[in-house]
Write a protein that holds these residues in place. Sequence first.
Motif, PDB file in Angstrom:
ATOM      1  N   ILE A 161       0.831  -1.203   0.000  1.00 27.73           N
ATOM      2  CA  ILE A 161       0.000   0.000   0.000  1.00 27.73           C
ATOM      3  C   ILE A 161       0.867   1.255   0.000  1.00 27.73           C
ATOM      4  N   ASN A 162       0.571   2.159  -0.922  1.00 22.49           N
ATOM      5  CA  ASN A 162       1.130   3.506  -0.889  1.00 22.49           C
ATOM      6  C   ASN A 162       0.135   4.368  -0.115  1.00 22.49           C
ATOM      7  N   ALA A 163       0.534   4.827   1.067  1.00 19.90           N
ATOM      8  CA  ALA A 163      -0.391   5.544   1.947  1.00 19.90           C
ATOM      9  C   ALA A 163      -1.010   6.757   1.269  1.00 19.90           C
ATOM     10  N   ALA A 164      -0.259   7.434   0.404  1.00 17.54           N
ATOM     11  CA  ALA A 164      -0.770   8.637  -0.252  1.00 17.54           C
ATOM     12  C   ALA A 164      -1.913   8.339  -1.202  1.00 17.54           C
ATOM     13  N   ASP A 165      -1.960   7.121  -1.759  1.00 18.29           N
ATOM     14  CA  ASP A 165      -3.051   6.756  -2.666  1.00 18.29           C
ATOM     15  C   ASP A 165      -4.406   6.821  -1.977  1.00 18.29           C
ATOM     16  N   TYR A 166      -4.394   6.671  -0.669  1.00 18.80           N
ATOM     17  CA  TYR A 166      -5.647   6.608   0.079  1.00 18.80           C
ATOM     18  C   TYR A 166      -5.842   7.815   0.998  1.00 18.80           C
ATOM     19  N   ARG A 172       4.388   6.699   1.288  1.00 19.93           N
ATOM     20  CA  ARG A 172       5.105   5.622   1.967  1.00 19.93           C
ATOM     21  C   ARG A 172       4.533   4.295   1.516  1.00 19.93           C
ATOM     22  N   ARG A 173       5.342   3.482   0.875  1.00 23.07           N
ATOM     23  CA  ARG A 173       4.914   2.175   0.370  1.00 23.07           C
ATOM     24  C   ARG A 173       5.347   1.094   1.346  1.00 23.07           C
ATOM     25  N   ARG A 174       4.387   0.362   1.836  1.00 19.59           N
ATOM     26  CA  ARG A 174       4.680  -0.695   2.790  1.00 19.59           C
ATOM     27  C   ARG A 174       3.810  -1.918   2.499  1.00 19.59           C
ATOM     28  N   THR A 175       4.355  -3.094   2.788  1.00 16.49           N
ATOM     29  CA  THR A 175       3.627  -4.338   2.624  1.00 16.49           C
ATOM     30  C   THR A 175       2.931  -4.675   3.935  1.00 16.49           C
ATOM     31  N   PHE A 176       1.610  -4.828   3.883  1.00 17.30           N
ATOM     32  CA  PHE A 176       0.830  -5.206   5.054  1.00 17.30           C
ATOM     33  C   PHE A 176       0.391  -6.660   4.900  1.00 17.30           C
ATOM     34  N   THR A 334       8.619   9.260   1.126  1.00 19.66           N
ATOM     35  CA  THR A 334       8.845   8.382   2.271  1.00 19.66           C
ATOM     36  C   THR A 334       9.911   8.980   3.176  1.00 19.66           C
ATOM     37  N   MET A 335       9.594   9.151   4.435  1.00 17.82           N
ATOM     38  CA  MET A 335      10.585   9.646   5.377  1.00 17.82           C
ATOM     39  C   MET A 335      11.588   8.547   5.715  1.00 17.82           C
ATOM     40  N   VAL A 336      12.815   8.967   6.009  1.00 20.14           N
ATOM     41  CA  VAL A 336      13.879   8.028   6.341  1.00 20.14           C
ATOM     42  C   VAL A 336      14.449   8.374   7.711  1.00 20.14           C
ATOM     43  N   SER A 346      16.632  13.190   2.358  1.00 20.32           N
ATOM     44  CA  SER A 346      16.071  14.164   3.297  1.00 20.32           C
ATOM     45  C   SER A 346      15.167  15.154   2.563  1.00 20.32           C
ATOM     46  N   HIS A 347      14.063  15.527   3.205  1.00 18.41           N
ATOM     47  CA  HIS A 347      13.174  16.541   2.634  1.00 18.41           C
ATOM     48  C   HIS A 347      13.779  17.934   2.792  1.00 18.41           C
TER      49      HIS A 347
END
Length: 429
Positions: A161-166, A172-176, A334-336, A346-347
């Motif tokens: 899931i890419n959190a921004a899509d929702y 932030r892309r993460r596997t749930f 995605t923050m690091v 870095s942003h």
Amino acid sequence: MDKKIRVAEMFAGVGGFHLGLSRASSHFEVIWADQFEPSRKNQFAFNIYKKNFPETNVVNEDISLINKTNIPYMDMLVGGFPCQDYSVASTGAKGIFGKKGVLWWDIKDVIEAKWPQFVFLENVDRLLTSPGINSVQPGRDFGMILRTFSDLGYGVTWKMINAADYGFPQRRRRTFIFAFRKDTNFKKYVKNIAQLGEENIAEFIKSMPPLSSSLKNISIGEISEVDLTKYNSLIDFSDNFSVEKAFKKTGFMIDGHIYMADYQPYIVKPKTLESIIKPNETDETLYLTPEKENKFKELKDGFKTIKISKSGHKYPYGMGAIAFPDPLNKPARTMVTSEHTVSRMSHVIKDPGNGLLRLISPEEAEQINTFPIGWTLEKNITPSNRYFMMGNALVVDLVKVIGIEIEKLAKKEHRKKYINSSKLEVIKH
């Protein structure tokens, strides 16, 4: 439903799972958590967790040293764990051990000891391709997790899931990963779906709870199937597993049989950096000097090169240019963990009040992960520690949305039937 859903949390960090589930429903009760950072003298994350959840039994111990049978009874195990090498080897009388992915095997040990009804995990997006798309076994590590769940008697759904899509303020892309025990009604329901044919399987993947029933997909691609049962053991699996181009973005596994597809999300208008960034930031250390500005420009330029894999295969490798400064009309990248340093990831934003280039503040980092402002404040903590913890954290409100769907599943465990889309008949158990 008055019954509490008792939750145990591994690798708890600063409590993102706990906070997200508490926002989802008062029925979730975190009764035990473990947070230990082996590489750090100061256990700031543990202290912050304890400060924000003083009623929770949270321990600060190396999970590998904990007697798993002493962990309290739970209905659901949750946690975010690092992506590592999950290959296994036989060591004589000692049996099977993971070579590097030791944290996964600790999760396995907890599941074996406590046998929770549900398991809800989060990992990096590249887990689906690990140990690498150019390796000889892309996707082996995620396959190892699925095979282990199957051997333990669990079915699994997953979604990258890419959190921004929702609608959330970070790309932030993460596997749930959501696992469900073999004696649950949901496990029986999913098994029935797998037997109803491809049309029903596709419909289920498109809208399966708890990862797509609210986080909707508008379409899915071609369904691929993988049979994990053809491998005689975990060692056989580790040595010989292969799947074309690794795992797809979403799917489910039932009794060792995998059905998966890529998907297109039903995109929700996201929250942007503009709604988070504070104008006229007063912390002067966040602003760039001319030297730092030049270095950032250099780091954020793209590059291309050719790499050689272990097998001798040449492949192109590169990184595209990153916008400088980061646009305020989009969600954050995605923050690091190194967010405060002069690094490519870095942003850097243009302060909307004074027009000067600066880094994001620790408070802005918290909001990008949808934590409350000041969540990571702790005695003697430095800004770099606060950034580090936010780089390791998850998007809390994404957990909230999934948690709402998990609660619905828990309620249905007390009923005799499930009802899905119009294409599926009522399935009685």
